[in-house]
Design a protein around this motif. Sequence first.
Motif, mmCIF file in Angstrom:
data_model
loop_
_atom_site.group_PDB
_atom_site.id
_atom_site.type_symbol
_atom_site.label_atom_id
_atom_site.label_comp_id
_atom_site.label_asym_id
_atom_site.label_seq_id
_atom_site.Cartn_x
_atom_site.Cartn_y
_atom_site.Cartn_z
ATOM 1 N N ILE A 247 0.817 -1.108 0.063
ATOM 2 C CA ILE A 247 -0.116 0.048 0.073
ATOM 3 C C ILE A 247 1.099 1.078 0.047
ATOM 4 O O ILE A 247 1.718 1.420 0.976
ATOM 5 C CB ILE A 247 -0.829 0.068 1.284
ATOM 6 N N GLU A 248 0.955 1.926 -0.865
ATOM 7 C CA GLU A 248 1.761 3.277 -1.071
ATOM 8 C C GLU A 248 1.077 4.313 -0.295
ATOM 9 O O GLU A 248 -0.194 4.478 -0.467
ATOM 10 C CB GLU A 248 1.826 3.741 -2.622
ATOM 11 N N VAL A 249 1.938 4.954 0.605
ATOM 12 C CA VAL A 249 1.300 5.980 1.612
ATOM 13 C C VAL A 249 2.251 7.326 1.174
ATOM 14 O O VAL A 249 2.961 7.115 0.450
ATOM 15 C CB VAL A 249 1.475 5.667 2.768
ATOM 16 N N THR A 250 1.389 8.369 1.473
ATOM 17 C CA THR A 250 1.962 9.757 1.435
ATOM 18 C C THR A 250 3.442 9.917 2.437
ATOM 19 O O THR A 250 3.546 9.066 3.519
ATOM 20 C CB THR A 250 0.998 10.756 1.759
ATOM 21 N N GLU A 251 4.128 10.834 1.997
ATOM 22 C CA GLU A 251 5.383 11.016 3.001
ATOM 23 C C GLU A 251 4.875 11.462 4.223
ATOM 24 O O GLU A 251 5.544 11.368 5.436
ATOM 25 C CB GLU A 251 6.207 12.200 2.330
ATOM 26 N N ARG A 252 3.775 12.197 4.379
ATOM 27 C CA ARG A 252 3.012 12.722 5.536
ATOM 28 C C ARG A 252 2.750 11.278 6.356
ATOM 29 O O ARG A 252 3.139 11.455 7.499
ATOM 30 C CB ARG A 252 2.114 13.758 5.386
ATOM 31 N N ASP A 253 2.162 10.202 5.911
ATOM 32 C CA ASP A 253 1.787 9.142 6.596
ATOM 33 C C ASP A 253 3.047 8.327 7.067
ATOM 34 O O ASP A 253 3.078 7.695 8.184
ATOM 35 C CB ASP A 253 0.852 8.477 5.883
ATOM 36 N N ALA A 254 4.203 8.632 6.023
ATOM 37 C CA ALA A 254 5.373 7.715 6.375
ATOM 38 C C ALA A 254 5.842 8.175 7.778
ATOM 39 O O ALA A 254 6.720 7.694 8.684
ATOM 40 C CB ALA A 254 6.225 7.819 5.210
ATOM 41 N N SER A 255 5.912 9.617 7.684
ATOM 42 C CA SER A 255 6.422 10.418 8.718
ATOM 43 C C SER A 255 5.642 10.096 10.009
ATOM 44 O O SER A 255 6.428 9.967 10.972
ATOM 45 C CB SER A 255 6.533 11.961 8.445
#
Length: 415
Positions: A247-255
């Motif tokens: 599932i690809e997530v945003t950089e914001r979610d990754a942070s």
Amino acid sequence: MAAYSHRLYDLCIVGAGPMGSAAARHVTLLNPRLKVCLIGPKEPEDRLACSHNIFGSHYDEGRVITVLLEDPVWNELTRRSVKRYRDLEQKTGIEFFTDTGQLVIGRQSDPHMKKVQQVAANMGSQAQTLDRTTAIEKFPFLSIRPKDDALFYTKSAGFVSPRKLVLAQQAAAISQGCNVFNDVVDKVTELDQSDGSRCMVVATANGQTYFARKVLLTPGAFIGFRELLPPGKELDLALRKQSLAFIEVTERDASRLRNMPVIAWKDKIDKRRCYILPPIKYPNGKYYLKIGRRPEEQAKSMEEVVEYLKRDPSHVVADRHVLDLLLQLVKGIEVVSTRGDSCVSAHTPNGLLYCDMVTPRLGVATAGNGAGVTGSDEIGKMAARMMISGSWDHDLPRESFKAKFREKLTLSAKL
């Protein structure tokens, strides 16, 4: 002098994945005078267009590392391997291990949960038992089901990049004198030399021939798909298929999820255990959460294995249930895209790998039972010691790793 001494290796390792690459490093470290080569194909840029049909199980950026395994032998193999990770990273400059810790979620009444808690207790004081409320306070991005508890373990737990682990092992081996050849081995035989002695002959798909005093086979699930073992020999293996979802997530979610541990959890619908990895940045620059489940479906033929690995992986994420497993546990994710993948792993009757001498000149170290990467460094050392001495040379019992063979050949056809 032997007829082929000018190009005769002391050891040829067939299979350049985690086990084979680790064996190459350890052999050249234990005895720098030995002439060693490692042969295996590069990861194909396009799996569908790949003609040789031999694939590694390490073509990924995230693989769970844990010592919370029910089998004490796998725990010990993993513990010893992880203990050497940082030293290998420092020597090669290749970072591959992220120690996030592991969170096991389940009901106290679940037999598996009880076994994991006992394993953790035996490992020492690094485990924390968390009730549902405490677990959510510690990891507020999780949505843990009522009546579930959690066990958080921080030592020797997290994930590795299998690609980078293999790269580090090979870089170390090369610096110690090992030759690495990117090729597929088609056939391994024994040859009488002019002085009356015998040597191993290794023939590759690219038409190359290598001679060696000994050969170690580490090709994983593909060991039965070429003429590598002596005629009439077939290892007793079950090849199991596993689907993976990303599932690809945003950089914001990754942070936001940067403190997320690897998670082990049971699917309440089909009762299979699954694992979830925190966001990992992949070579394409995107962040993915990964979810996988225990491999169960068995492949019956080489054609089925190739078809499974080459088919469009979109079927994995087309099943909404796979995505729901992750989305119901990790809250508030913005799903950018989804993709799937698949792999095939080799399993033995006793759940442990085979590490054994088949003949005085031919050894095997194969069949990771879905956990081969986790203990691969110690497995490589174990196999290296065995090949150098020509017999068992390890403190773990030989009987645990003794190769078992079938009477009938069922996977002998050539890819």
